[in-house]
Each structure stands twice: as structure tokens, then as C-alpha cells.
Scaffold this motif. Sequence first.
Motif, short mmCIF file in Angstrom:
data_model
loop_
_atom_site.label_atom_id
_atom_site.label_comp_id
_atom_site.label_asym_id
_atom_site.label_seq_id
_atom_site.Cartn_x
_atom_site.Cartn_y
_atom_site.Cartn_z
N LEU A 35 -10.00 -4.41 -9.12
CA LEU A 35 -9.50 -4.21 -10.49
C LEU A 35 -8.04 -4.62 -10.59
O LEU A 35 -7.61 -5.21 -11.59
N LEU A 36 -7.26 -4.28 -9.54
CA LEU A 36 -5.86 -4.68 -9.54
C LEU A 36 -5.73 -6.20 -9.50
O LEU A 36 -4.92 -6.79 -10.23
N PHE B 139 2.09 -13.38 -5.03
CA PHE B 139 2.89 -12.76 -3.96
C PHE B 139 3.25 -11.31 -4.32
O PHE B 139 3.31 -10.44 -3.44
N ILE B 140 3.49 -11.05 -5.59
CA ILE B 140 3.72 -9.67 -6.03
C ILE B 140 2.48 -8.81 -5.75
O ILE B 140 2.57 -7.68 -5.25
N LEU B 141 1.32 -9.39 -6.09
CA LEU B 141 0.06 -8.69 -5.84
C LEU B 141 -0.13 -8.40 -4.36
O LEU B 141 -0.51 -7.28 -3.97
N LEU B 142 0.15 -9.39 -3.52
CA LEU B 142 0.01 -9.20 -2.08
C LEU B 142 0.95 -8.11 -1.57
O LEU B 142 0.56 -7.27 -0.73
N LEU C 28 -0.12 -4.62 0.36
CA LEU C 28 0.33 -4.36 1.72
C LEU C 28 1.20 -3.11 1.83
O LEU C 28 1.07 -2.33 2.78
N PHE C 29 2.08 -2.92 0.85
CA PHE C 29 3.09 -1.88 1.01
C PHE C 29 2.90 -0.67 0.10
O PHE C 29 3.56 0.35 0.29
N VAL C 30 2.05 -0.77 -0.90
CA VAL C 30 1.84 0.36 -1.81
C VAL C 30 0.42 0.89 -1.72
O VAL C 30 0.17 2.05 -1.37
N LEU C 31 -0.54 -0.01 -2.03
CA LEU C 31 -1.93 0.43 -2.10
C LEU C 31 -2.45 0.90 -0.73
O LEU C 31 -3.19 1.87 -0.63
N SER C 32 -2.04 0.22 0.34
CA SER C 32 -2.54 0.59 1.67
C SER C 32 -2.10 2.00 2.07
O SER C 32 -2.85 2.74 2.72
N LYS C 33 -0.86 2.39 1.70
CA LYS C 33 -0.37 3.72 2.06
C LYS C 33 -0.99 4.80 1.18
O LYS C 33 -1.40 5.86 1.65
#
Length: 579
Positions: A161-162, A254-257, A261-266
Motif C-alpha cells: 500500500l505504501l 529513493f525516499i520510499l526505499l 529500510l529505516f522506518v517501516l522495518s523497525k
Amino acid sequence: MSNLTRVVAFLLRMSRNVRLARATFVLIIVLGVVGGLCNTGLLALINAKLYQGREDSRFLVAAFIGLCVLTPLSRFLSGVLLLGLTQKSIHEVRMQLSRSILSAPMRHLESVGPHRLLAVLTDDVGTITAALVSIPLLCMQTAIVAGCLTYLGWLYWPGLLLVLGFMVVGVLSYQLPMIKAGAYYNLARNDWDAVFKGFTGLTEGTKELKLHHRRRRDFLDLEMEQPSLTLQRHGWLAGVITTAAISWGQILFFILLGLILFVLSKRQGLDRETLSGYTLTILYLIGPLEILLNMLPQYGRARAAVDQVERLGLSFSQAGKEADAEGDAPAWRDLALVGVTHTYYREGEDERFILGPIDLALTPGELIFLIGGNGSGKTTLAKLLLGLYAPESGEIRLDGVPVSAESRDRYRQLFAVVFTDFFLFESLLGLSSPELDAEARKYLRQLQLDRKVEVRDGRLSTTELSQGQRKRLALLTAYLEDRPIYLFDEWAADQDPLFKNIFYLQILPELKARGKTVIVISHDDRYYHLADRILKLDYGKLDYDRSRLDGEWGSGFEVVPSTHVQEGSTDDRSVGSES
């Protein structure tokens, strides 16, 4: 995608068998989608292998081999099918345009201009072809994007969805500037007509430009540099907007990536396999999406080219289509122009020039000189007589029957013509006599061209000759056509005195002796005494029509006996002179 839809619709409409073309195109799309899904399958298989341990299952090995074979095979098949469909359709476009040009009224073709016709036949058709050939790649990359999104949803659907949200923002923010870029692409295409016109002047007017440095400077500034700078400006603006839109799309990814990596994963506690799959897939997605975005301007240019082709075709439709007659020249006894008029604008004049009304009758076996000052309407009258222009009022009658739009093409078959701005074909097209080569060689000897030009199987060995020699080759073609009526527009203007005498004292009497009607537009007043009849135009009016049978040429002419004129004479004294 509306540009692509327009281009594809044009492609299918131009196909001879529309139903077969549609079926082929659907198969092309299917094969492209299969190739894209196979690419995505390879990506998923590699990711699965990385996290399933060291043991290689037979299924993974077989799947890997199968996908490696199916991916290039599907792309190859879709490309081959599209090449066949595209080349056939583009061939039909060229031939339909060529037929439309030849069936369009002469006045309309003159108003369109040769530079615009050439730009459509060369640049626009090439642009459409280049866009169509890339469709299999478009289908494959679209399928890769769809497959990657499916794989992302299978790994972790909230993350999908993101991704979709960012893609929607990217598409919308891309389309808005591309609307402006499309407008600049259309302007650039219109600029190309002016640039092509300059190229025509550059290639055809080289001698005149070399001889006059101010003309050369003005030509480069006004006819070449200014249109080219305008084309450069519009093309640059379209390219800058397109590049900025593509770069913005990359930034979004790149913003999505970074968010994954740094927000959704945590926050979501994604496992290593899911996080790796998302990272690998998104990095993989950047390539296909960039290819798709780079293709869109190409389809924008292709749509502008399609618009030009259809606009030209529409102008031909509105101008009307002339009937294409079959058969040889009709037999005739008399030809008459009755109250014929034609109006047009002349260079440097604001008011319309009116030719006519012209009342004129011709009979077989006459040798007629059509004379008058420059701009008096001689060539326009000739085009009316030849049926290249349709009279705006009055009519042309052949044996008392009016020449209609349906019969005009067959009427034209009466005439063999050498125009002052003639075109010389390298083959003796339309002539199929078994003795054609022998007849051509005979006339080449008479025209003293047999040492420069050979004829074999109806083809001339060269046309790279001087202007006077090329005119003699054009005369050769007219001779071989063997039509009832001959018209020569200032034929002798580029000839030396020897060939002027040959033309006037040998060729014209020979044609007359064969029962041909010969009309000569000429300023060579020393040969006027040879005519059976003289027609003089003065500012669009038939001012003078006298026949030798009248016993006089009429006031204004003094006929001097021509017994002193010998073949090959270079004496420039007039034999007959117009006061």
C-alpha cells in the motif's frame, strides 16, 4: 498512455487486415507480459534461493532454467511479430500518402509545399516506426512492474500500500509537467517543417548561394539559423521538463526505499527475508520504471507525428480526390477552352491575378507558339489546358464533351510535356514497347547524347548531366510517349544555338509531320515564323490569336523569311520579332 493508444490505433487502422492486426497485437502484448512475469519470477526465485539454505531442489533448478529460456524467447517472438506488423503498416502509410499526393489536386499540392510533404514522408513516418518498435519492451517492462508489485504484496501487503501510494503520487506529478512537455514537442514538430524547407533551399540553391555572399548570409540567418534555433529551444524545453519529471520519479523511489529500510522495518519488525525482498525488488523496479518513463516522450513525439500525418490526409480529403483513369489517350478531333478562368495570388501582389476568360480551340496537326511577357499567365494556361488545374469557371471540351472530374485523368493522357521545372526519372517508366531500347538509342543519337547516356532494359545509365543535356533527356522521354499533343515550356532556354536550331527546325516539324499538335511556350521570337498559329497572353487575357492561314500574323509582328537560317547556325539575328 493516451499518446500510446493514439499511435496504436493509427497502426491498426493503417493495416490491410484490421482484424488480423488486432489479433497479432493482442498476442504481442501477451508475449510481452509473459516475458515481464518471467523476469519477476527470476527475481523471486533468486530471493527464495538466498534464504532457503544451501540445498538446491530440482524444482528450483528446473524453474530457473525454464525462466531463463522463456524470458528471452517471449521477447524475441513479440519483437518479431511487432516488426512484421509495424513494417507492413508503415508501408501502407507510405503508400497511402503517396497515392493521396498523386490523386490530390495540383493547386492543393502547391499550397501544401514540397517541404511539408517530404517532412511527413520521412521524419514523421520514421518517428512513428521508432515508437511502435518499442512496444514489446513497453509490455515487458509493464509486466515486470506488475509482477514486482504482486510479489511485494505476497511478501508484506501493508508495504505494498505504501509503494502504491508513492507510485500514484509519482504518476500524477509526472503527468502534469509532461502535458507541458507534449505542447513543446508539438511546437518542435511544426518547427521541423520550416527547418526542412531550409534544407531544401540549401541543397537546391547551392550555386546561387555560393555566388552571392549577402544572400548566403541572409539565407543562413533567416532560413536556417532562426528556424533551427526555434526548434532547438522547443526541443530543449521539452527535454528539460521530461528529464526533471523522470528525476523526480527517481527521488520518490529513493525516499520510499529509505522509509522501508529505516522506518517501516523497525516499527513493523520485518524479518530479514521480507526486508531483503522489498529492498531487492524496489531497486529492481527502478530500472523498468525509468525505461517506461523514458519511453513516454517518444510516444508524445509519435502522437505529434500521427497528428501531422492525419492532418495532411484530412487536407487531401477536403481538397478532393481525382479519379484514376485507365487506358491510353482518347482519340480526338477538336479541343476547346470555353470561358475558362483561374485566379491566384502572384508574388509581391496583394490582389488576386485573374487568368481569362479564355476561349480557345485546338485541332490536330497544329504547331502553336504561346507567347507573352513574364507573369502574363502562360504556364498557368498550360496547366489548365493539360488538366492539372481545374477551371474555376468555364469548361474544357474534348470533341464537344465537357471534361469532368471523372474524365480529367484520362483527358491528361493526350499530352506529352516537358516543363521548365521538369523532373527527370532514371527509368523510362510507363513505357513497355519491345523496341523501347532501340527507339531510345535512335533518339539519343539525334540528340547527341549517345556518348554520354546508355539505355538498357528501359533504364538510363545516368542523369547526372548539364541542365541542357537533362532537358534533351526529358525530350527523349516525351518522344517515346508518342502522345497526340506535345507541350514544351521554354525547352530551348538552356540550349546552345545548335540545339535551338535542331529543336525548332527539325524536331518540331517532325512532330507536326507525324500529325501531332505541338504547343511551344517560347521567347525565341526569331523562330515565330515557323508557327501555324501564335497565341499571345497579356496580363491574363488572350490578346492575340492569329493563324498562318489568315494570310497575316496581325499587327505587331514582322515575319522575315527564314531561308538563311542553317542548321547549327549561331547567328542571333531575329527571324520574326515582336514589336
